[in-house]
Write an enzyme that holds these catalytic residues in place. Sequence first.
Site, PDB file in Angstrom:
ATOM      1  N   CYS A 164      49.980   8.546  33.717  1.00 39.91           N
ATOM      2  CA  CYS A 164      49.493   9.815  32.441  1.00 39.91           C
ATOM      3  C   CYS A 164      50.266   9.997  31.418  1.00 39.91           C
ATOM      4  O   CYS A 164      49.963  10.110  30.433  1.00 39.91           O
ATOM      5  CB  CYS A 164      49.176  10.971  33.323  1.00 39.91           C
ATOM      6  SG  CYS A 164      47.928  11.014  34.656  1.00 39.91           S
TER       7      CYS A 164
ATOM      8  N   CYS B 128      52.060  12.555  37.393  1.00 37.40           N
ATOM      9  CA  CYS B 128      51.311  11.262  37.178  1.00 37.40           C
ATOM     10  C   CYS B 128      52.134  10.331  36.318  1.00 37.40           C
ATOM     11  O   CYS B 128      52.059  10.669  35.013  1.00 37.40           O
ATOM     12  CB  CYS B 128      50.022  11.518  37.064  1.00 37.40           C
ATOM     13  SG  CYS B 128      49.215  10.197  36.355  1.00 37.40           S
TER      14      CYS B 128
END
Lengths: 107, 313
Positions: free
Chosen positions: A35, A32
């Site tokens: 993230c 991700c």
Amino acid sequence: MAHPADTTDTTFDADVLQSDTPVLVDFWAPWCGPCRMVAPIVEELAGEYEGRVKFLKLNTDENPRVASQFGIRSIPTLLVFKQGSIVGQIVGFRPKSDLAKRLDAVL
Amino acid sequence: MTTNERIDIAIVGGGPAGLAAGLYAARALRRTVLWERGVIGGQIATTSTVENYPGFAEGVNGLDLALAMRQQAERFGLETRYEAISELRRAGDGFILASAEGEVPARAVIVTAGAEAIRLGVPGEAELTGRGVSYCATCDAAFFRDVPVAIVGGGDAAIDEALFTTRYASKVYLIHRRDELRASKVLQERAFASSKIEFSWNTVVERVDGEAAVESLQLCDVRTGERRSLPVAAMFVFVGQRPASELLRGLTRLDAGGHAIVNEWMETDVPGLFAAGDIRAQSARQLVTAAGDGVTAAIRAEHYLAERFDAAA
């Protein structure tokens, strides 16, 4: 700067739900992109809120039980727990000042 | 509170246009600060593979490219601040930028705020965002393993994300309001070849249904008016972007679509104020052209500072 420790499917109850101090959990996964951008901000906040809030991170790939228990369908998601209950939820990337404001509001 | 710091060039927006502008401005030894309200890289930060940036024969991960661009610009002195600029106004012979941290003066400003995803604006969409409604398949597709999902849109982003989503989902319904795709031919061919992707042409989403999470979509065939319910666990929306030009409204001219009107040097009609990348009118809206725009703006801003301030000093 404080590095948030990992919490897992096995340690989550003790680490988070039974914690006396409020806990912020950063739900993330290695694939991700956003993230990876949240992580350094969470680290900075961990330093600023040291002693007041416990900062932990949970890899949703390796810990699917907790992720599904809290209905995580989008990451990054930050959940704030107080006495075992969710008091704050932030989905998606937010600037640091935003995160601090949201955190202050629920503390 | 206005700080006493002196910024030569302020850049608003950390996508490819802003990072390229930052590289050139900082390398020209101008004190340059870039503000990013979200993720560095902008739209490319959530692109799994960038295949059309010259120099990367095998493609490159979007966020990796963005981080490399930032690192390169910071090596020459660019400073990056993760704050949203809430207001931009003229003050004296420069500008004031306001954020939650206070107000900061700058002599020249390059706005590279880019574009943001357009929402469908249908009932249930906002309520179920983060609970199955998503605008980033590369972020969220992995939460939908072995379940059917829907992708809405027909451009490059929609097809690229549909192809990515096939790694996880049992079935990917591509819902498009027209009867043909706008996406590039190479992506179209890959999508048509995928056994997991099923196309719903001439179809729009009217409502997102679900209690705690997305359960189904109400679809409408725009030709026949026929309605049906499609059971899916997620809806990924890629129906285009609009320019993030709120800061410029009232300050300089925008076209009907909200894009900043600039000349070939990325100059607005306000001296010292530049707009570059996806936020400007008549852009090809590509990573390469955004970076090129940013460079053009930075070079012109450098000339502006030299003529306006250095000569007078």
